[in-house]
Motif scaffolding. Structure first.
Motif, PDB file in Angstrom:
ATOM      1  N   LEU A   1      -3.198  -1.806   8.591  1.00  0.00           N
ATOM      2  CA  LEU A   1      -3.379  -2.507   7.314  1.00  0.00           C
ATOM      3  C   LEU A   1      -3.757  -3.955   7.569  1.00  0.00           C
ATOM      4  O   LEU A   1      -3.342  -4.534   8.566  1.00  0.00           O
ATOM      5  CB  LEU A   1      -2.071  -2.535   6.515  1.00  0.00           C
TER       6      LEU A   1
ATOM      7  N   TYR B   1       0.569   3.817   2.814  1.00  0.00           N
ATOM      8  CA  TYR B   1       0.579   3.447   4.227  1.00  0.00           C
ATOM      9  C   TYR B   1       1.726   4.081   5.015  1.00  0.00           C
ATOM     10  O   TYR B   1       1.492   4.716   6.048  1.00  0.00           O
ATOM     11  CB  TYR B   1       0.599   1.925   4.397  1.00  0.00           C
TER      12      TYR B   1
ATOM     13  N   ASP C   1       0.883  -1.162   0.000  1.00  0.00           N
ATOM     14  CA  ASP C   1       0.000   0.000   0.000  1.00  0.00           C
ATOM     15  C   ASP C   1       0.923   1.215   0.000  1.00  0.00           C
ATOM     16  O   ASP C   1       1.485   1.562   1.048  1.00  0.00           O
ATOM     17  CB  ASP C   1      -0.900   0.007   1.234  1.00  0.00           C
TER      18      ASP C   1
END
Length: 187
Positions: free
Chosen positions: A151, A24, A21
């Motif tokens: 996450l 993130y 990601d």
């Protein structure tokens, strides 16, 4: 207001690599910057074992596959990701299981520091965040979860946890909203 600490959990290189990601680490970095600017302790929690992994039972479904596996000392994959690296004065706690409290001295560090409120971030939402939240709630800590500071490999699991499960025991917010509130509390 109770003394808060930001927990940054399981953001080791090998773990981050399994959860791609691109936004993130910058979001997490913003939370860390906000905590430091507010003078809040930043506590990194990492999973780790002694050479030979004597802490791991082959009966443990999650960690058992690592029992007896040779892991080189200082393995780069076990290091905290450099994009969110600890600064001088940050605390690093090593845990031996999923919860940040399991096999670690986290509770001692928190109580010695007068910490009563934990702000949780980390990978994975359904792992370290869930396990730590449950144990911390049982230990009577006030809790905040930064939903986008966590996450999970399953977006639906992440959504259900942050929208339905966690709010029963914690305040759930975003990094941006928490950072703004933390900054406003300084003035």
């Amino acid at each position: 207001m109770p003394q808060q600490a930001l927990l940054v959990m399981d953001v080791q290189r090998s773990i981050v690599a399994r959860y791609p990601d691109p936004g993130y680490l910058p979001r997490l970095g913003a939370a860390i910057d906000a905590a430091r600017a507010a003078g809040l302790p930043v506590i990194y929690v990492v999973v780790g074992f002694r050479p030979g992994q004597p802490e791991i039972s082959v009966r443990n479904k999650m960690f058992g596959r690592l029992a007896g596996v040779a892991m080189p000392a200082g393995d780069e994959g076990t290091q905290i990701h450099p994009d969110v690296a600890p600064a001088q004065g940050d605390i690093i706690v090593t845990k031996r299981r999923v919860s940040a409290f399991a096999g670690s001295d986290l509770d001692m560090v928190l109580r010695a520091g007068g910490i009563e409120h934990l702000v949780l971030t980390g990978i994975a939402t359904s792992g370290v965040v869930l396990s730590t939240l449950r144990q911390a709630a049982d230990l009577d800590f006030a809790l905040t979860v930064l939903a986008d500071g966590c996450l999970d490999n399953d977006p639906e699991v992440h959504r259900v946890l942050t929208e339905k499960v966690f709010p029963v025991q914690a305040d759930v917010t975003t990094v941006a909203d928490w950072a703004a509130a933390t900054s406003a509390a300084l003035w």
